[in-house]
Scaffold this motif. Structure first.
Motif, mmCIF file in Angstrom:
data_model
loop_
_atom_site.group_PDB
_atom_site.id
_atom_site.type_symbol
_atom_site.label_atom_id
_atom_site.label_comp_id
_atom_site.label_asym_id
_atom_site.label_seq_id
_atom_site.Cartn_x
_atom_site.Cartn_y
_atom_site.Cartn_z
ATOM 1 N N THR A 7 0.847 -1.184 0.000
ATOM 2 C CA THR A 7 0.000 0.000 0.000
ATOM 3 C C THR A 7 0.884 1.234 0.000
ATOM 4 O O THR A 7 1.736 1.390 0.867
ATOM 5 C CB THR A 7 -0.909 0.015 1.252
ATOM 6 O OG1 THR A 7 -1.658 -1.184 1.285
ATOM 7 C CG2 THR A 7 -1.830 1.214 1.241
ATOM 8 N N PRO A 8 0.715 2.152 -0.972
ATOM 9 C CA PRO A 8 1.549 3.361 -1.012
ATOM 10 C C PRO A 8 1.320 4.248 0.201
ATOM 11 O O PRO A 8 0.213 4.339 0.713
ATOM 12 C CB PRO A 8 1.120 4.081 -2.292
ATOM 13 C CG PRO A 8 0.018 3.287 -2.890
ATOM 14 C CD PRO A 8 -0.239 2.088 -2.042
ATOM 15 N N VAL A 9 2.372 4.887 0.657
ATOM 16 C CA VAL A 9 2.300 5.800 1.790
ATOM 17 C C VAL A 9 2.142 7.216 1.250
ATOM 18 O O VAL A 9 2.830 7.604 0.314
ATOM 19 C CB VAL A 9 3.588 5.705 2.649
ATOM 20 C CG1 VAL A 9 3.575 6.719 3.767
ATOM 21 C CG2 VAL A 9 3.744 4.301 3.193
ATOM 22 N N GLN A 10 1.242 7.968 1.836
ATOM 23 C CA GLN A 10 1.054 9.358 1.454
ATOM 24 C C GLN A 10 2.158 10.190 2.105
ATOM 25 O O GLN A 10 2.015 10.695 3.201
ATOM 26 C CB GLN A 10 -0.333 9.861 1.907
ATOM 27 C CG GLN A 10 -1.483 9.200 1.202
ATOM 28 C CD GLN A 10 -1.581 9.665 -0.244
ATOM 29 O OE1 GLN A 10 -1.011 10.667 -0.640
ATOM 30 N NE2 GLN A 10 -2.311 8.915 -1.043
ATOM 31 N N LEU A 11 3.287 10.336 1.439
ATOM 32 C CA LEU A 11 4.434 11.032 2.009
ATOM 33 C C LEU A 11 4.175 12.521 2.200
ATOM 34 O O LEU A 11 4.745 13.141 3.079
ATOM 35 C CB LEU A 11 5.668 10.830 1.117
ATOM 36 C CG LEU A 11 6.178 9.401 1.009
ATOM 37 C CD1 LEU A 11 7.336 9.347 0.034
ATOM 38 C CD2 LEU A 11 6.584 8.868 2.351
ATOM 39 N N SER A 12 3.324 13.104 1.398
ATOM 40 C CA SER A 12 3.116 14.551 1.456
ATOM 41 C C SER A 12 2.410 15.012 2.730
ATOM 42 O O SER A 12 2.412 16.196 3.035
ATOM 43 C CB SER A 12 2.333 15.017 0.230
ATOM 44 O OG SER A 12 1.062 14.398 0.222
ATOM 45 N N VAL A 13 1.819 14.107 3.490
ATOM 46 C CA VAL A 13 1.101 14.506 4.697
ATOM 47 C C VAL A 13 1.946 14.372 5.961
ATOM 48 O O VAL A 13 1.461 14.622 7.049
ATOM 49 C CB VAL A 13 -0.211 13.711 4.861
ATOM 50 C CG1 VAL A 13 -1.146 13.985 3.712
ATOM 51 C CG2 VAL A 13 0.049 12.232 5.011
ATOM 52 N N LEU A 14 3.199 13.992 5.826
ATOM 53 C CA LEU A 14 4.064 13.826 6.983
ATOM 54 C C LEU A 14 4.749 15.145 7.339
ATOM 55 O O LEU A 14 5.102 15.924 6.460
ATOM 56 C CB LEU A 14 5.134 12.764 6.691
ATOM 57 C CG LEU A 14 4.632 11.348 6.453
ATOM 58 C CD1 LEU A 14 5.786 10.447 6.051
ATOM 59 C CD2 LEU A 14 3.929 10.802 7.669
ATOM 60 N N PRO A 15 4.982 15.395 8.642
ATOM 61 C CA PRO A 15 5.726 16.585 9.046
ATOM 62 C C PRO A 15 7.204 16.438 8.690
ATOM 63 O O PRO A 15 7.662 15.334 8.381
ATOM 64 C CB PRO A 15 5.523 16.618 10.565
ATOM 65 C CG PRO A 15 5.306 15.189 10.937
ATOM 66 C CD PRO A 15 4.576 14.568 9.766
ATOM 67 N N PRO A 16 8.006 17.519 8.745
ATOM 68 C CA PRO A 16 9.423 17.419 8.378
ATOM 69 C C PRO A 16 10.262 16.580 9.348
ATOM 70 O O PRO A 16 11.268 15.995 8.943
ATOM 71 C CB PRO A 16 9.906 18.862 8.349
ATOM 72 C CG PRO A 16 8.899 19.639 9.111
ATOM 73 C CD PRO A 16 7.604 18.878 9.038
ATOM 74 N N VAL A 17 9.876 16.516 10.607
ATOM 75 C CA VAL A 17 10.568 15.687 11.599
ATOM 76 C C VAL A 17 9.527 15.014 12.485
ATOM 77 O O VAL A 17 8.391 15.465 12.573
ATOM 78 C CB VAL A 17 11.551 16.500 12.479
ATOM 79 C CG1 VAL A 17 12.693 17.052 11.663
ATOM 80 C CG2 VAL A 17 10.845 17.592 13.244
ATOM 81 N N MET A 18 9.953 13.938 13.154
ATOM 82 C CA MET A 18 9.038 13.208 14.027
ATOM 83 C C MET A 18 9.844 12.575 15.148
ATOM 84 O O MET A 18 10.971 12.111 14.919
ATOM 85 C CB MET A 18 8.311 12.130 13.212
ATOM 86 C CG MET A 18 7.279 11.328 13.969
ATOM 87 S SD MET A 18 6.494 10.042 12.925
ATOM 88 C CE MET A 18 5.409 11.033 11.920
ATOM 89 N N GLY A 19 9.284 12.547 16.340
ATOM 90 C CA GLY A 19 9.930 11.886 17.462
ATOM 91 C C GLY A 19 10.109 10.400 17.187
ATOM 92 O O GLY A 19 9.341 9.789 16.444
ATOM 93 N N GLN A 20 11.128 9.812 17.793
ATOM 94 C CA GLN A 20 11.444 8.410 17.543
ATOM 95 C C GLN A 20 10.310 7.479 17.971
ATOM 96 O O GLN A 20 9.979 6.533 17.262
ATOM 97 C CB GLN A 20 12.743 8.033 18.252
ATOM 98 C CG GLN A 20 13.950 8.729 17.669
ATOM 99 C CD GLN A 20 15.231 8.356 18.369
ATOM 100 O OE1 GLN A 20 15.407 7.216 18.810
ATOM 101 N NE2 GLN A 20 16.149 9.299 18.467
ATOM 102 N N GLU A 21 9.698 7.763 19.104
ATOM 103 C CA GLU A 21 8.610 6.912 19.576
ATOM 104 C C GLU A 21 7.398 7.017 18.646
ATOM 105 O O GLU A 21 6.764 6.016 18.312
ATOM 106 C CB GLU A 21 8.215 7.282 21.004
ATOM 107 C CG GLU A 21 7.239 6.320 21.614
ATOM 108 C CD GLU A 21 7.045 6.527 23.102
ATOM 109 O OE1 GLU A 21 6.095 5.923 23.644
ATOM 110 O OE2 GLU A 21 7.822 7.267 23.734
#
Length: 78
Positions: A7-21
Motif C-alpha cells: 500500500t503506497p504511503v502518502q508522504l506529502s502529509v508527513l511533518p518534516p521531523v518526528m519523534g522516535q517513539e
C-alpha cells in the motif's frame, strides 16, 4: 494501521521531523528498534535541543529518488 507494504504511503502529509517513539508507532515497530536505527545512522535524524528526531524530510526525498535500502552508517553525519 495497515501493515501491507504494498500500500503506497502518502508522504506529502508527513511533518518534516518526528519523534522516535511516534515514528516507531507510525511504522509498526518498537521505539528501541528506531533508536537503534538512529544511533547506527541507518535512519536520517536531526538533533533539535536535547532530542534527536527522525528527519522525515530527508527520508521522503530519498524514497522519492528511488532509495530502497538503508544501511548502517549512511546517515552518521546527520
Amino acid at each position: 494501521m495497515d501493515n501491507n507494504f504494498r500500500t503506497p504511503v502518502q508522504l506529502s502529509v508527513l511533518p518534516p521531523v518526528m519523534g522516535q517513539e511516534q515514528f516507531a508507532t507510525y511504522c509498526g515497530t518498537t521505539k528501541d528498534t528506531v533508536r537503534g536505527w538512529v544511533q547506527t545512522g541507518t535512519l536520517p535524524s536531526v538533533k533539535i535541543g536535547r532530542q534527536r528526531l527522525v528527519n522525515l524530510s530527508l527520508l521522503q526525498d530519498e524514497l522519492k529518488a528511488g532509495k530502497e535500502f538503508f544501511e548502517s552508517g549512511h546517515y552518521t553525519d546527520s
